[in-house]
Design an enzyme around this catalytic site. Structure first.
Site, PDB file in Angstrom:
ATOM      1  N   CYS A 116      34.881  49.774  48.389  1.00  0.00           N
ATOM      2  CA  CYS A 116      34.984  50.988  47.580  1.00  0.00           C
ATOM      3  C   CYS A 116      34.451  52.210  48.318  1.00  0.00           C
ATOM      4  CB  CYS A 116      34.173  50.856  46.290  1.00  0.00           C
ATOM      5  SG  CYS A 116      34.575  49.437  45.287  1.00  0.00           S
ATOM      6  N   HIS A 160      31.885  52.002  39.962  1.00  0.00           N
ATOM      7  CA  HIS A 160      33.224  51.416  39.847  1.00  0.00           C
ATOM      8  C   HIS A 160      33.116  50.205  38.934  1.00  0.00           C
ATOM      9  CE1 HIS A 160      37.132  49.916  40.502  1.00  0.00           C
ATOM     10  NE2 HIS A 160      36.818  49.001  41.394  1.00  0.00           N
ATOM     11  N   HIS A 193      35.025  47.154  36.556  1.00  0.00           N
ATOM     12  CA  HIS A 193      36.187  46.325  36.235  1.00  0.00           C
ATOM     13  C   HIS A 193      36.192  45.959  34.747  1.00  0.00           C
ATOM     14  CE1 HIS A 193      37.415  44.601  40.447  1.00  0.00           C
ATOM     15  NE2 HIS A 193      37.318  45.906  40.451  1.00  0.00           N
ATOM     16  N   GLU A 207      32.426  61.398  18.721  1.00  0.00           N
ATOM     17  CA  GLU A 207      31.137  61.943  19.124  1.00  0.00           C
ATOM     18  C   GLU A 207      30.816  61.648  20.582  1.00  0.00           C
ATOM     19  OE1 GLU A 207      29.161  63.927  17.721  1.00  0.00           O
ATOM     20  OE2 GLU A 207      27.272  63.705  18.803  1.00  0.00           O
ATOM     21  N   HIS A 257      43.354  47.668  36.748  1.00  0.00           N
ATOM     22  CA  HIS A 257      42.258  47.453  37.682  1.00  0.00           C
ATOM     23  C   HIS A 257      40.908  47.829  37.069  1.00  0.00           C
ATOM     24  CE1 HIS A 257      40.725  48.302  42.081  1.00  0.00           C
ATOM     25  NE2 HIS A 257      39.747  48.001  41.283  1.00  0.00           N
TER      26      HIS A 257
END
Lengths: 209, 209, 209, 209
Positions: free
Chosen positions: C77, C95, C97, C118, C168
């Site tokens: 990443c 990141h 998943h 909210e 993803h």
């Protein structure tokens, strides 16, 4: 032994809180210790109990020992716990307010029934191909008023290790605390499976390939 | 090494209990240790095991070392674990009773199939655009009777790292315990994704933009 | 400071594992530390990392310090993390998943959109009555090939703090690790809310009372 | 006593984070301590607070003691918390952003209503056969602007221990922190039950056998 049993009840209650079975002070567990039964107090936070909060009661419900805190009373489930202990020789009884146990009582009339799931094998006396049946009794305004209906269901369903209470939850037992906990986890799985299967449009009673 | 492996199995089993894979004493894990395999006992609470409860078995299933508690027997999964170890050179095998693994077997006939999900890349040998297929074998009344069907599925699907068992759960393996656990988590995600996609009316096999 | 940042990444990764964001070695987090960025290794169990496993990279991606274990590589990443850091001055990038982030990409075409919740107020620059839009980019076979599409989405949506990746997961950032985590929790809530609302037949974009 | 109350708030906030009630810095809890109220700061991670972060405010909202960190401000919920404290003599107030509380406000118009569930008995003043009603007020752009509508709902529903806020969450109180937490857990169960029942096509208001 009672000291260990008291700690064990507190430990198990924390696990059951994590599983969502005893939120809002509901639900509970008792464990038999010789000719006595160790039970938690009524209306307390089940995940924050300590061993000193426990009661010991006789098999007829009489209080044998009590916690120092005079405001505490034995669990309102006590008379129900004693039904499974006296009629089935249970060594432990678990009362769960699990969402899935409650929801299962909305999907069936007087009997929950499911078949052909591996987890059925975790219930004493049942095999994979058997249809597991759990009687459902109607709820009452006061928990102690459930005792007669529970006794009736236990007598009418000699092979069950659990009784569902409509719009309320379930009572589960076993010959000792390990078997009672194993039963409770297997029933929980099966109640949830029934709800998931209903959502997916799959019948809970297998009709053949 | 065996001491570390025994502790590791207890640690992983607690994690798997938290994930809902081994409730009701179901499911389990074995880890290969040289020419031996460390397995848990049958029918015990998987989240409450200690290293001293473990068995060591040979690759032909013979018991090499056993716990002091004479009431314990090796996991009923042992013959199934050995299939993946001997036929695929697996270093660890995980058996999960996950609700989503079970539910996935209700949505597919003889093969679970899903494509175009990032988590497929977590399965050895598969890329994002591949269709991941997992064979589904029928359940049997006794766990040990699954061994032949499991062997058959392993031989017919040479690229799979898992076999689903209908209305039961899944066996997952990898070349070592880290890869087996990673596989188990990725398959779990994919089984759950299939259930969620079915509920939302989305096909599990991508048909193009 | 780097030592604290390394420990913090391990701590947060354990929390994210508990939330289901980084199972199967997927997902991750990086935190900027001055002119460097601390990133985790690629393909490791995110809940079992230790501070000594971390890499430090420069803002152009060059490795500055690396763990003793020579088998480890920086997270795949990294090039994506650097896009948010360099284009948006992000202090941390997460990141995930998450199943709900993935499912949200199945319910919308090129943009996720939700309004009148909210939790939208938890996203920097958005108020309760605003429609929160998150761009969705298509997934690629290799994670590093996402970098161009991510950069393009960041430039086209100057007010977004997240980019969804179809089938993803999601990349989320903030000016420091606290804001990045808060953003990630708010987006997670909103992705789940969209899935739940879809199931209940309620539009995600409020059309008036 | 304030020291204990501060630690308790941090402890409860961690529990509530685990339940999904206070993610993304949303939600919170205050506890009355004599003539003062201990409240958390605004916009902080609720599961990572320490006792030294707490504010003490008077019953009119004036700040009595504040944390050393000058960047912190008292929770934006403070004026809302004080409504339940001053109008209902509440000893503790919990504000939850639970997904189920939010979803429940999407299923009902101006009042949430449910009957014939055991967990209703956990709400002070309600029995199993009663219909539990919770008023729903509309959300506002700023949290403090909810105060008038909350006061109005409290006055119009003298027997309620909770007020739902549309597309936002719920405020729940009790005469002390234990009763407030018990109420919050029971309401949470009932909001979730309503969502599950809606999905299963079962009315939330029992119409008779």
């Amino acid at each position: 032994m009672a000291d260990d049993v008291r700690s064990l009840i507190c430990d198990l209650a924390r696990t059951f809180y994590g599983l969502g079975w005893v939120s809002g002070t509901g639900g509970g567990i008792c464990i038999r210790d010789g000719e006595h039964v160790v039970v938690a107090p009524s209306g307390v936070q089940k995940e924050r109990m300590s061993p000193g909060d426990m009661f010991t009661i006789a098999l007829d419900g009489a209080v044998v020992t009590r916690p120092a805190n005079e405001k505490l009373h034995p669990s309102e489930c006590s008379s129900l716990f004693l039904k499974a202990i006296n009629l089935r020789n249970a060594g432990a009884v678990i009362h769960s307010h699990s969402m899935y146990a409650m929801a299962a009582t909305l999907l069936f009339d007087s009997e929950f029934a499911i078949s052909h799931l591996e987890m059925i094998k975790g219930i004493q006396g049942y095999g994979y191909h058997d249809t597991l049946v759990v009687p459902i009794i109607d709820n009452t305004a006061r928990e102690c008023d459930l005792a007669d209906a529970l006794e009736d269901a236990i007598l009418r369903y000699p092979s069950t290790s659990a009784v569902l209470v409509r719009r309320h939850g379930v009572y589960v037992w076993g010959s000792d605390w390990v078997r009672a906990k194993t039963h409770a986890e297997c029933y929980e799985y099966l109640f949830r499976a029934a709800v998931e299967m209903r959502r997916l449009g799959i019948p809970t009673r297998f009709e053949g390939a």
